[in-house]
Design a protein around this motif. Structure first.
Motif, PDB file in Angstrom:
ATOM      1  N   GLU A 241      -1.236   7.242  -4.784  1.00 28.98           N
ATOM      2  CA  GLU A 241      -2.267   7.926  -4.553  1.00 28.98           C
ATOM      3  C   GLU A 241      -2.312   7.708  -2.650  1.00 28.98           C
ATOM      4  OE1 GLU A 241      -4.450   9.996  -6.181  1.00 28.98           O
ATOM      5  OE2 GLU A 241      -2.573  10.039  -7.583  1.00 28.98           O
TER       6      GLU A 241
ATOM      7  N   LYS B  92       0.783  -1.454   0.081  1.00 30.60           N
ATOM      8  CA  LYS B  92       0.097  -0.535   0.234  1.00 30.60           C
ATOM      9  C   LYS B  92       0.521   1.491   0.178  1.00 30.60           C
ATOM     10  CE  LYS B  92      -4.069   1.663   0.405  1.00 30.60           C
ATOM     11  NZ  LYS B  92      -5.438   1.897  -0.697  1.00 30.60           N
TER      12      LYS B  92
ATOM     13  N   ASP C 156       2.116   2.815  -2.955  1.00 31.20           N
ATOM     14  CA  ASP C 156       0.405   3.432  -4.376  1.00 31.20           C
ATOM     15  C   ASP C 156       0.522   5.458  -3.153  1.00 31.20           C
ATOM     16  OD1 ASP C 156      -1.361   4.709  -5.647  1.00 31.20           O
ATOM     17  OD2 ASP C 156      -3.037   3.072  -4.453  1.00 31.20           O
TER      18      ASP C 156
END
Length: 234
Positions: A45, A40, A43
């Motif tokens: 974003e 995660k 990422d």
């Protein structure tokens, strides 16, 4: 951000359950979710979330104990709510009168004094509100958790001795009673809640606050803690 499972205990070996999954031991649980968190963190974003801490992925992973606690926005919160949350049912009756009582709790409790923090509220004061408005296993959210007293309060709502120390009575079946005055001016004990742990989701913009909150609410192997403390002090 962190969350609490009422079935989490100090367990250094043997199978452990987490979010409905069974792992060989707690270390296997941690390794599995650390891998998920590491993915995660790649990422872009995810890192754009407002308030995301300034730090390397390695530092965030080193501080985290996923899924229970992450030193960044916790990507497992949705899984936690999906697993433990109860869908809204418009046919389910919910009627709680506004909490209208003076609340006064001292600041000399050992739990309160374990770590100082500005604007800190005693956990026993918070317990009164949680017992009034919620039922066992309900999810309680604190978006400005500080050192995690809401989490402590949510857990201790399942401790008979602590609930009774607030001046309430607890029946054998876990029904909690509070003292009230009836229309005739007589003192009566009325049921208003149930004994049982509530599950807390704790969040704060300060990584230091959430780190303290996590450790306040994490089970500790007392013997291992004492052993390590003596080693450090020797």
């Amino acid at each position: 951000m962190s969350f609490l499972e009422d079935n989490r205990r100090v367990k250094t070996s043997g199978p452990v359950e987490c979010l409905g999954m069974t792992f060989e031991n707690d270390e296997a649980r941690r390794e599995y979710f650390l891998e998920k968190l590491a993915e995660k963190l790649k990422d872009p974003e995810f890192r754009k979330i407002e308030g995301f801490p300034i730090g390397s992925g390695e530092d965030i992973l080193a501080l985290s104990d996923p899924p229970y606690y992450t030193a960044c926005p916790n990507p497992f919160i949705e899984d936690f709510i999906e697993y433990y949350g109860k869908p809204y049912d418009p046919n389910e009756h919910y009627d709680k009168k506004p909490f209208a009582a003076d609340v006064s709790e001292g600041k000399n409790d050992p739990i309160y004094n374990a770590h100082s923090y500005h604007t800190k509220v005693p956990h026993k004061a918070i317990m009164r509100y949680i017992l009034h408005y919620t039922e066992p296993e309900d999810i309680v959210f604190d978006g400005f958790c500080g050192t995690g007293m809401t989490g402590v309060a949510a857990q201790l709502c399942g401790d008979r001795a602590t609930v009774e120390s607030l001046g309430y009575r607890v029946d054998k079946d876990g029904t909690v009673y509070q003292e009230e005055t009836d229309p005739d001016g007589k003192t009566v004990w009325q049921p208003f809640s149930k004994l049982g742990v509530r599950r807390a989701v704790l969040n704060d913009l300060s990584p230091v606050a959430t780190f303290i909150a996590h450790n306040y609410n994490t089970p500790v192997d007392v013997k291992e803690f004492e052993k390590e403390a003596k080693r450090i002090l020797s």
